[in-house]
Design a protein around this motif. Structure first.
Motif, PDB file in Angstrom:
ATOM      1  N   PHE A 197      24.017  88.025  24.869  1.00  0.00           N
ATOM      2  CA  PHE A 197      22.643  88.069  24.395  1.00  0.00           C
ATOM      3  C   PHE A 197      22.135  89.502  24.559  1.00  0.00           C
ATOM      4  O   PHE A 197      21.983  89.989  25.679  1.00  0.00           O
ATOM      5  CB  PHE A 197      21.758  87.103  25.185  1.00  0.00           C
ATOM      6  CG  PHE A 197      22.183  85.661  25.070  1.00  0.00           C
ATOM      7  CD1 PHE A 197      22.256  85.049  23.836  1.00  0.00           C
ATOM      8  CD2 PHE A 197      22.522  84.930  26.192  1.00  0.00           C
ATOM      9  CE1 PHE A 197      22.654  83.723  23.715  1.00  0.00           C
ATOM     10  CE2 PHE A 197      22.921  83.610  26.094  1.00  0.00           C
ATOM     11  CZ  PHE A 197      22.990  83.000  24.847  1.00  0.00           C
ATOM     12  N   THR A 198      21.895  90.168  23.439  1.00  0.00           N
ATOM     13  CA  THR A 198      21.372  91.533  23.448  1.00  0.00           C
ATOM     14  C   THR A 198      19.888  91.463  23.125  1.00  0.00           C
ATOM     15  O   THR A 198      19.506  90.966  22.064  1.00  0.00           O
ATOM     16  CB  THR A 198      22.121  92.404  22.424  1.00  0.00           C
ATOM     17  OG1 THR A 198      23.483  92.547  22.839  1.00  0.00           O
ATOM     18  CG2 THR A 198      21.490  93.777  22.319  1.00  0.00           C
ATOM     19  N   THR A 199      19.057  91.943  24.045  1.00  0.00           N
ATOM     20  CA  THR A 199      17.620  91.694  23.958  1.00  0.00           C
ATOM     21  C   THR A 199      16.796  92.961  23.856  1.00  0.00           C
ATOM     22  O   THR A 199      17.226  94.044  24.260  1.00  0.00           O
ATOM     23  CB  THR A 199      17.140  90.907  25.189  1.00  0.00           C
ATOM     24  OG1 THR A 199      17.320  91.706  26.360  1.00  0.00           O
ATOM     25  CG2 THR A 199      17.912  89.602  25.335  1.00  0.00           C
ATOM     26  N   ALA A 207      16.264  84.918  27.296  1.00  0.00           N
ATOM     27  CA  ALA A 207      17.710  85.072  27.117  1.00  0.00           C
ATOM     28  C   ALA A 207      18.455  84.781  28.414  1.00  0.00           C
ATOM     29  O   ALA A 207      19.547  84.200  28.400  1.00  0.00           O
ATOM     30  CB  ALA A 207      18.028  86.477  26.618  1.00  0.00           C
ATOM     31  N   ALA A 211      21.288  82.072  28.975  1.00  0.00           N
ATOM     32  CA  ALA A 211      22.595  82.455  29.509  1.00  0.00           C
ATOM     33  C   ALA A 211      22.955  81.618  30.728  1.00  0.00           C
ATOM     34  O   ALA A 211      24.113  81.210  30.899  1.00  0.00           O
ATOM     35  CB  ALA A 211      22.600  83.942  29.860  1.00  0.00           C
ATOM     36  N   VAL A 223      23.854  88.898  29.535  1.00  0.00           N
ATOM     37  CA  VAL A 223      22.677  89.460  28.875  1.00  0.00           C
ATOM     38  C   VAL A 223      22.777  90.979  28.896  1.00  0.00           C
ATOM     39  O   VAL A 223      23.106  91.579  29.926  1.00  0.00           O
ATOM     40  CB  VAL A 223      21.372  88.998  29.563  1.00  0.00           C
ATOM     41  CG1 VAL A 223      20.152  89.593  28.866  1.00  0.00           C
ATOM     42  CG2 VAL A 223      21.288  87.485  29.573  1.00  0.00           C
ATOM     43  N   VAL A 245      24.210  87.581  20.104  1.00  0.00           N
ATOM     44  CA  VAL A 245      22.913  87.094  19.644  1.00  0.00           C
ATOM     45  C   VAL A 245      21.867  88.143  20.006  1.00  0.00           C
ATOM     46  O   VAL A 245      21.652  88.444  21.186  1.00  0.00           O
ATOM     47  CB  VAL A 245      22.548  85.744  20.291  1.00  0.00           C
ATOM     48  CG1 VAL A 245      21.159  85.289  19.824  1.00  0.00           C
ATOM     49  CG2 VAL A 245      23.590  84.683  19.945  1.00  0.00           C
ATOM     50  N   VAL A 247      18.086  89.182  20.341  1.00  0.00           N
ATOM     51  CA  VAL A 247      16.813  88.480  20.552  1.00  0.00           C
ATOM     52  C   VAL A 247      15.701  89.522  20.642  1.00  0.00           C
ATOM     53  O   VAL A 247      15.783  90.462  21.440  1.00  0.00           O
ATOM     54  CB  VAL A 247      16.846  87.626  21.837  1.00  0.00           C
ATOM     55  CG1 VAL A 247      15.603  86.743  21.897  1.00  0.00           C
ATOM     56  CG2 VAL A 247      18.111  86.777  21.905  1.00  0.00           C
ATOM     57  N   ILE A 295      17.322  80.257  21.513  1.00  0.00           N
ATOM     58  CA  ILE A 295      18.407  81.209  21.774  1.00  0.00           C
ATOM     59  C   ILE A 295      19.701  80.464  22.076  1.00  0.00           C
ATOM     60  O   ILE A 295      20.781  80.800  21.563  1.00  0.00           O
ATOM     61  CB  ILE A 295      18.024  82.140  22.944  1.00  0.00           C
ATOM     62  CG1 ILE A 295      16.796  82.982  22.570  1.00  0.00           C
ATOM     63  CG2 ILE A 295      19.184  83.050  23.321  1.00  0.00           C
ATOM     64  CD1 ILE A 295      16.157  83.688  23.746  1.00  0.00           C
ATOM     65  N   TRP A 296      19.598  79.423  22.907  1.00  0.00           N
ATOM     66  CA  TRP A 296      20.773  78.631  23.260  1.00  0.00           C
ATOM     67  C   TRP A 296      21.383  78.003  22.025  1.00  0.00           C
ATOM     68  O   TRP A 296      22.603  78.028  21.826  1.00  0.00           O
ATOM     69  CB  TRP A 296      20.389  77.560  24.274  1.00  0.00           C
ATOM     70  CG  TRP A 296      21.566  76.848  24.873  1.00  0.00           C
ATOM     71  CD1 TRP A 296      22.181  77.123  26.050  1.00  0.00           C
ATOM     72  CD2 TRP A 296      22.283  75.741  24.298  1.00  0.00           C
ATOM     73  NE1 TRP A 296      23.241  76.265  26.262  1.00  0.00           N
ATOM     74  CE2 TRP A 296      23.330  75.405  25.186  1.00  0.00           C
ATOM     75  CE3 TRP A 296      22.151  75.014  23.121  1.00  0.00           C
ATOM     76  CZ2 TRP A 296      24.217  74.375  24.945  1.00  0.00           C
ATOM     77  CZ3 TRP A 296      23.039  73.979  22.864  1.00  0.00           C
ATOM     78  CH2 TRP A 296      24.056  73.665  23.779  1.00  0.00           C
ATOM     79  N   ALA A 299      23.272  80.451  19.851  1.00  0.00           N
ATOM     80  CA  ALA A 299      24.581  80.734  20.443  1.00  0.00           C
ATOM     81  C   ALA A 299      25.542  79.580  20.208  1.00  0.00           C
ATOM     82  O   ALA A 299      26.724  79.783  19.888  1.00  0.00           O
ATOM     83  CB  ALA A 299      24.425  81.009  21.935  1.00  0.00           C
TER      84      ALA A 299
END
Length: 327
Positions: A197-199, A207, A211, A223, A245, A247, A295-296, A299
């Motif tokens: 997860f790239t936020t 995120a 995660a 993350v 993903v 976010v 988010i989940w 993914a």
């Protein structure tokens, strides 16, 4: 683990920068107010009242004046209590400050511009925006979006030492937090992650919740917050078969990030608000921002996992007397 909050790190770092260099000054609307921009300028004003300047509502004029100050030996830190106030100053930010080295013989301007991003009841469509995607595309500006207490002070120091025009975007929601990423229970997986997860901004909290749920179900997730936009590089993963993903807390501001990751060979998904202004009503605002559940599920779709009931706390905004507390 440090108990110093994000806001306290800004306050103490500002004082240290002023201690080390008498050319550092602070200016903006509300910097000398008793509340001191949510406490971030109060200590500086108390210690150096003659170097902390309350300004009129003239953002464009003052941003142009920053160029004059910086070219004559000062190191100004200019504060926008909400990022939207900076919109009035974009002309000088883009056409004067950012282009200064190319127009005036290579001289950089040691300017820091702070922009606070609001969230929570009452912020609504005009006090909740972030313009990180716009700003990172402007040559000559360093753009930082720190989300942790231990990194925000580093970016202030880095900006001051480099002496280049720097934009520091601050998620107001993170001001109360003192933890770092791993202190939230996001474990570095024992082997390569199955999902990253790239936020951007404070959606790092949602995120991390997603995660943790992934990790609890046996799917290793991690993350990767983007805090230095200009010099950001894709995460170092073994092969490009690990989906990412992205976010974001704003619509369209992460397009450059998705494009860079796609060109680097990653499979990329995006979770972001809809292309509408943020609603003011609290129940609508909750639906507008990315949630841990969304988010989940993004993914899960990318990994080909079946959707299932997941216990996630999407009510991440503090509530006081039945009303979401504003940031």
């Amino acid at each position: 683990m440090s108990t110093v909050t994000y806001a306290q790190e800004i306050a103490s770092t500002t004082v240290r920068l002023m201690d080390d260099d008498e050319s550092v000054i602070v200016l903006g609307e509300g910097v000398a107010d008793p509340k001191g921009i949510f406490g971030t300028t109060k200590a500086a004003h108390e210690k150096y009242p003659d170097r902390v300047y309350e300004t009129p509502l003239s953002e464009n004029l003052l941003t142009g004046a920053l160029a004059g100050m910086a070219s004559n030996g000062l190191r100004p830190i200019y504060v926008h209590a909400r990022a939207e106030f900076s919109l009035l100053a974009f002309e000088h930010m883009v056409n004067t400050i950012a282009k200064w080295p190319w127009l005036h013989g290579g001289q950089n301007l040691p300017i820091i511009i702070r922009m606070l991003v609001g969230r929570g009841w009452g912020q609504g469509p005009t006090h909740s925006q972030s313009f990180h995607g716009w700003l990172q595309s402007v040559p000559g500006l360093n753009v930082y979006y720190p989300v942790f207490a231990h990194t925000v002070q580093w970016f202030f120091r880095k900006s001051c030492l480099e002496g280049k025009p720097s934009i520091i975007i601050e998620p107001r929601r993170m001001y109360q937090y003192s933890k770092a990423l791993w202190d939230y229970g996001i474990r570095k997986p024992p082997r390569s992650p199955k999902i990253v997860f790239t936020t951007l901004g404070d959606c790092v909290l949602e995120a991390m919740a997603a995660a943790n749920a992934m990790n609890d179900s046996g799917v290793h997730a991690t993350v990767n917050p983007v805090e230095e936009l200009l010099h950001w590089y894709p995460p170092s993963l073994h092969g490009h078969n690990v989906p990412i993903v992205v976010v974001d807390t704003a619509h369209g501001q992460a397009d450059w990030l998705v494009s860079n990751l796609s060109q680097a060979g990653y499979s990329v998904g995006l979770v972001q608000p809809p292309n509408t202004p943020c609603p003011t009503a609290e129940h609508l605002e909750r639906q507008w921002y990315p949630t841990a559940a969304r988010i989940w599920h993004k993914a899960a779709d990318m990994l080909g996992l079946p959707h299932q009931t997941v216990q996630l706390d999407d009510d991440v905004l503090p509530v006081r007397d039945g009303r979401i507390e504003a940031f």
